[in-house]
Write a protein that holds these residues in place. Sequence first.
Motif, PDB file in Angstrom:
ATOM      1  N   ARG A  94      -0.643  -1.065  10.185  1.00 50.92           N
ATOM      2  CA  ARG A  94      -1.930  -1.685  10.551  1.00 50.92           C
ATOM      3  C   ARG A  94      -2.723  -2.032   9.277  1.00 50.92           C
ATOM      4  O   ARG A  94      -3.222  -3.140   9.124  1.00 50.92           O
ATOM      5  CB  ARG A  94      -2.727  -0.709  11.431  1.00 50.92           C
ATOM      6  CG  ARG A  94      -3.906  -1.312  12.164  1.00 50.92           C
ATOM      7  CD  ARG A  94      -4.654  -0.246  12.958  1.00 50.92           C
ATOM      8  NE  ARG A  94      -5.290   0.752  12.111  1.00 50.92           N
ATOM      9  CZ  ARG A  94      -6.450   0.587  11.477  1.00 50.92           C
ATOM     10  NH1 ARG A  94      -7.111  -0.549  11.608  1.00 50.92           N
ATOM     11  NH2 ARG A  94      -6.952   1.534  10.717  1.00 50.92           N
ATOM     12  N   LEU A  95      -2.763  -1.085   8.340  1.00 49.56           N
ATOM     13  CA  LEU A  95      -3.555  -1.298   7.118  1.00 49.56           C
ATOM     14  C   LEU A  95      -2.969  -2.401   6.236  1.00 49.56           C
ATOM     15  O   LEU A  95      -3.710  -3.221   5.693  1.00 49.56           O
ATOM     16  CB  LEU A  95      -3.640   0.012   6.317  1.00 49.56           C
ATOM     17  CG  LEU A  95      -4.496   1.111   6.948  1.00 49.56           C
ATOM     18  CD1 LEU A  95      -4.399   2.399   6.139  1.00 49.56           C
ATOM     19  CD2 LEU A  95      -5.954   0.675   7.049  1.00 49.56           C
ATOM     20  N   VAL A  96      -1.639  -2.420   6.113  1.00 45.71           N
ATOM     21  CA  VAL A  96      -1.026  -3.421   5.228  1.00 45.71           C
ATOM     22  C   VAL A  96      -1.182  -4.832   5.811  1.00 45.71           C
ATOM     23  O   VAL A  96      -1.371  -5.805   5.074  1.00 45.71           O
ATOM     24  CB  VAL A  96       0.449  -3.067   4.901  1.00 45.71           C
ATOM     25  CG1 VAL A  96       1.413  -3.506   5.981  1.00 45.71           C
ATOM     26  CG2 VAL A  96       0.861  -3.639   3.557  1.00 45.71           C
ATOM     27  N   LYS A 150      -6.288 -10.408   4.614  1.00 45.53           N
ATOM     28  CA  LYS A 150      -7.503 -10.574   3.806  1.00 45.53           C
ATOM     29  C   LYS A 150      -7.247 -11.528   2.628  1.00 45.53           C
ATOM     30  O   LYS A 150      -8.110 -12.312   2.254  1.00 45.53           O
ATOM     31  CB  LYS A 150      -7.928  -9.185   3.268  1.00 45.53           C
ATOM     32  CG  LYS A 150      -9.421  -9.053   3.041  1.00 45.53           C
ATOM     33  CD  LYS A 150      -9.866  -7.608   2.985  1.00 45.53           C
ATOM     34  CE  LYS A 150      -9.341  -6.885   1.763  1.00 45.53           C
ATOM     35  NZ  LYS A 150      -9.745  -5.474   1.727  1.00 45.53           N
ATOM     36  N   LYS A 167       1.177   5.890   4.563  1.00 48.93           N
ATOM     37  CA  LYS A 167       0.403   7.025   5.087  1.00 48.93           C
ATOM     38  C   LYS A 167       1.343   7.947   5.860  1.00 48.93           C
ATOM     39  O   LYS A 167       2.501   7.622   6.097  1.00 48.93           O
ATOM     40  CB  LYS A 167      -0.698   6.520   6.036  1.00 48.93           C
ATOM     41  CG  LYS A 167      -1.543   5.407   5.462  1.00 48.93           C
ATOM     42  CD  LYS A 167      -2.517   5.938   4.447  1.00 48.93           C
ATOM     43  CE  LYS A 167      -3.219   4.812   3.712  1.00 48.93           C
ATOM     44  NZ  LYS A 167      -3.753   5.188   2.431  1.00 48.93           N
ATOM     45  N   GLU A 196      -0.155   3.560  11.266  1.00 49.53           N
ATOM     46  CA  GLU A 196      -1.386   3.328  10.507  1.00 49.53           C
ATOM     47  C   GLU A 196      -1.063   2.534   9.232  1.00 49.53           C
ATOM     48  O   GLU A 196      -1.807   1.607   8.874  1.00 49.53           O
ATOM     49  CB  GLU A 196      -2.007   4.703  10.169  1.00 49.53           C
ATOM     50  CG  GLU A 196      -3.292   4.683   9.368  1.00 49.53           C
ATOM     51  CD  GLU A 196      -4.489   4.105  10.118  1.00 49.53           C
ATOM     52  OE1 GLU A 196      -4.317   3.723  11.286  1.00 49.53           O
ATOM     53  OE2 GLU A 196      -5.575   4.017   9.514  1.00 49.53           O
ATOM     54  N   SER A 197       0.043   2.858   8.577  1.00 51.29           N
ATOM     55  CA  SER A 197       0.447   2.125   7.365  1.00 51.29           C
ATOM     56  C   SER A 197       0.622   0.651   7.695  1.00 51.29           C
ATOM     57  O   SER A 197       0.152  -0.225   6.952  1.00 51.29           O
ATOM     58  CB  SER A 197       1.774   2.655   6.828  1.00 51.29           C
ATOM     59  OG  SER A 197       1.720   4.023   6.625  1.00 51.29           O
ATOM     60  N   ILE A 233       0.849  -1.199   0.000  1.00 45.48           N
ATOM     61  CA  ILE A 233       0.000   0.000   0.000  1.00 45.48           C
ATOM     62  C   ILE A 233       0.885   1.249   0.000  1.00 45.48           C
ATOM     63  O   ILE A 233       2.058   1.177   0.384  1.00 45.48           O
ATOM     64  CB  ILE A 233      -0.958   0.056   1.225  1.00 45.48           C
ATOM     65  CG1 ILE A 233      -0.163   0.121   2.538  1.00 45.48           C
ATOM     66  CG2 ILE A 233      -1.939  -1.092   1.224  1.00 45.48           C
ATOM     67  CD1 ILE A 233      -0.985   0.591   3.726  1.00 45.48           C
ATOM     68  N   LEU A 281      -3.719  -5.861   7.628  1.00 47.67           N
ATOM     69  CA  LEU A 281      -5.121  -6.230   7.379  1.00 47.67           C
ATOM     70  C   LEU A 281      -5.306  -6.664   5.924  1.00 47.67           C
ATOM     71  O   LEU A 281      -5.964  -7.672   5.639  1.00 47.67           O
ATOM     72  CB  LEU A 281      -6.044  -5.039   7.684  1.00 47.67           C
ATOM     73  CG  LEU A 281      -6.290  -4.729   9.163  1.00 47.67           C
ATOM     74  CD1 LEU A 281      -7.079  -3.428   9.321  1.00 47.67           C
ATOM     75  CD2 LEU A 281      -7.044  -5.878   9.841  1.00 47.67           C
ATOM     76  N   GLU A 282      -4.670  -5.912   5.019  1.00 40.72           N
ATOM     77  CA  GLU A 282      -4.772  -6.201   3.582  1.00 40.72           C
ATOM     78  C   GLU A 282      -4.162  -7.583   3.277  1.00 40.72           C
ATOM     79  O   GLU A 282      -4.757  -8.376   2.544  1.00 40.72           O
ATOM     80  CB  GLU A 282      -4.017  -5.102   2.819  1.00 40.72           C
ATOM     81  CG  GLU A 282      -4.078  -5.174   1.322  1.00 40.72           C
ATOM     82  CD  GLU A 282      -5.442  -4.817   0.738  1.00 40.72           C
ATOM     83  OE1 GLU A 282      -6.218  -4.151   1.446  1.00 40.72           O
ATOM     84  OE2 GLU A 282      -5.717  -5.248  -0.407  1.00 40.72           O
TER      85      GLU A 282
END
Lengths: 269, 494
Positions: A43-45, A51, A35, A40-41, A32, A47-48
């Motif tokens: 955490r998001l990566v 998934k 950020k 936050e970066s 990704i 989750l991605e």
Amino acid sequence: MKKFFCGCDVGSTYTKCVILDDEEKIVSNATIRSKMDPCESARLVLLEAVKNADGIDDPKDFAYIVGTGYGRTQVELANENISEISCHAMGVHTVNPNIRTIIDIGGQDVKGINVGEDGSVIDFGMNDKCAAGTGRFFEIMASCFEMTLQEFSDLSLQAKKVVPITSQCSVFAETEVISLLAQKKPAADIAAGIQMSVAKRCFVMIKRVGLEEEVTVTGGCARNEGLILALEKCLKVKIVRLDVDPQLMGALGAAVFAYRKNLVKCSQK
Amino acid sequence: MEVSKELNINKKTSVFRIIRNNYVNYRYWRKNWFCMNMMALTAPKTIFKGMFKYTWLYDLLKSNIMVDLYTNKRSGPNYDKVHMHLSFTIKSFSDMYKNALKNPDKVVIIQNMVPPQILHAMGLTSVVPEVAAVVLPKIDQFAGVRYLDAAESKGLPGDTCGLPRLTAGIALKKEVPIGSCIISSNLPCDGGLASYEVIQESIGNIPIYRLNVPYDFRNDESIDTYVEDLKGMIEFLEKNTDGKMNWDKLREVCRNYNKMVEIELERWELAKAEVPPVSNDALWFPHYFAFNVAVANKRLVKHHSKLLKMDKKAYKKGKICFEGMRYRTVMWNPPPSVYGHIWNWLERCWGVGSVMDLETYGVMEYVDTSTPDTMLKGLGRAYMWATMSKHTRGPAENMIGDLLRAVEEYKPDFVIYPAHMGCKNSMSLEALMKEECKKRKVPFCVFRYDLVDSRVTTRQQMREQINKFMIDVMKAEPLDSSLLTIDDTGEGHW
């Protein structure tokens, strides 16, 4: 129950994640745009990546997580963090154990890394004080041509000759490119000149570290085929193309370290 | 039971050490303030006026902050020696500026690497403007910024060595004590040579004598040429000042210089020991001061003899220079002035001790005191062959050859190369030095910095580069991981 191991590379421009299973095979990966907040970066990566993986639903279920990259200390779930230099070396060694020199062209720095037979770092050199020659530099250059990075790379491959770009600074190079375009020089030749100026910069740095074959390029810029060709011309060596996305090497190395650290942890128990 | 006993002993030792170190710290803190106050009291009016005219004098009064940065939480023989030497330096600088302000007509402005011994023998006071440029950033990393900006606004290029730029900036702001004349030279590099044009102009075109050291300094003809040049300098000084050459006084200075050489060589030998009793700034700083700034007098010889005595005592007891030393290194370029206390961090974070460094490792030869000519020849050789002057000029073998000899003699675990971004001479040799070290299986740690400007590379960026090397190449664990990242962008913190 199957165990999963994660490497999370929080880079200055992109954040990458690789998940390995307990047979040390890649089961998922994610990339990704980074950020403002590295936490936050990460955490998001995670989750991605989760998934896209079968058998794991929550990043908290990883057996071991290793953070790497400039924001490595901000990966909240990480069991530990390891420098990106070691992780890149390990990632590349896992994909191709014959590689001895890595040119890592990241978003905001360039590194030359000598790798030992076991994937350890023998030596390294880096340029982190100047944007010239980094991924950010290519983004600026591509914007001068109003193109994406891929289009810019393809354009440079069509060059009939190379227009020399003298400037070593991102800002002045932009000015120089704009004036060359205004002089109606062929765009492809200018693009090839830009690739060559970066390759020459890498040449100087890699000479300081010491060039040892086999050589590969990692980082997002490794996808820029025009740059790879320019590097081959400058360094007079064949650059080895990796089977796995070269941008993921840091995260892959971190995941391999996570796998090994977990083994050590289990054997200590 | 045994373990708890041992722990108890260690705890007692550590409490004793803290009390002792605090006492040592307090003793020198008091002594340093006393020296600075004495300087002010001897010539209160001049110093008071000087504080307004020479604003860096105010920064010098913050010297005890620098002492804290250098010595904070350190241990072993290095702690005492660094304290002792810093105190000696503060006293010497206080005396130098006191003399300069009290007797302005005796002042001659000399460039770094002009032999001050000759001026001393002529009864003149030498003021080296570079000293303020070296010391200010050590006390406060931003103290030199105003001078750098002044120099750049006058057109001195920002990407050259900051040291001559800062020196020129001090002169441009009219903060160099005005002397009767200037002696400059083409040592150690072109940057210094260029800056003296600006200094001369900004001081007000006082007479200047330029020593021209031959480029190829290795042959006898070069030394003879330099000796003739030194004689020309003496003639010039006799014409433009009321100083007169006193050869007996020069002989006395040279004899003291020879004693200093003897002491220095003994210290070098001790640093070679498997358990070195001396390293880092306990080795570097005394050498730098004695052979680059000061004139060898009895006080200096006594001070260095005391340092040597402490080294020998530690060596006999098998005491290592600081607790937790794990790596021997050779530091092959000047340490950053804006991070003068990097030695403290190297010791406490990584257990790294530099047993030899570029600025210390030079040619140490005795001066033949039999005739005026032999004395000038001896001093001439010492300066022509000195560190920096031979490294930043001439063929690559000057710098690389010395490094390889130091590696051979001092057997470092790795070489640390502070790459000063303003020094194109040494930067051009980086790859060659690295290659030669690689052949000898000696890892080579590079960290980039600007000598006097921490806006270019912050202290944390310097530490980051060393951290990366220690973790990735040396596979080392820090002694204290809280020191990996430190917020020291504001002064007084570290």
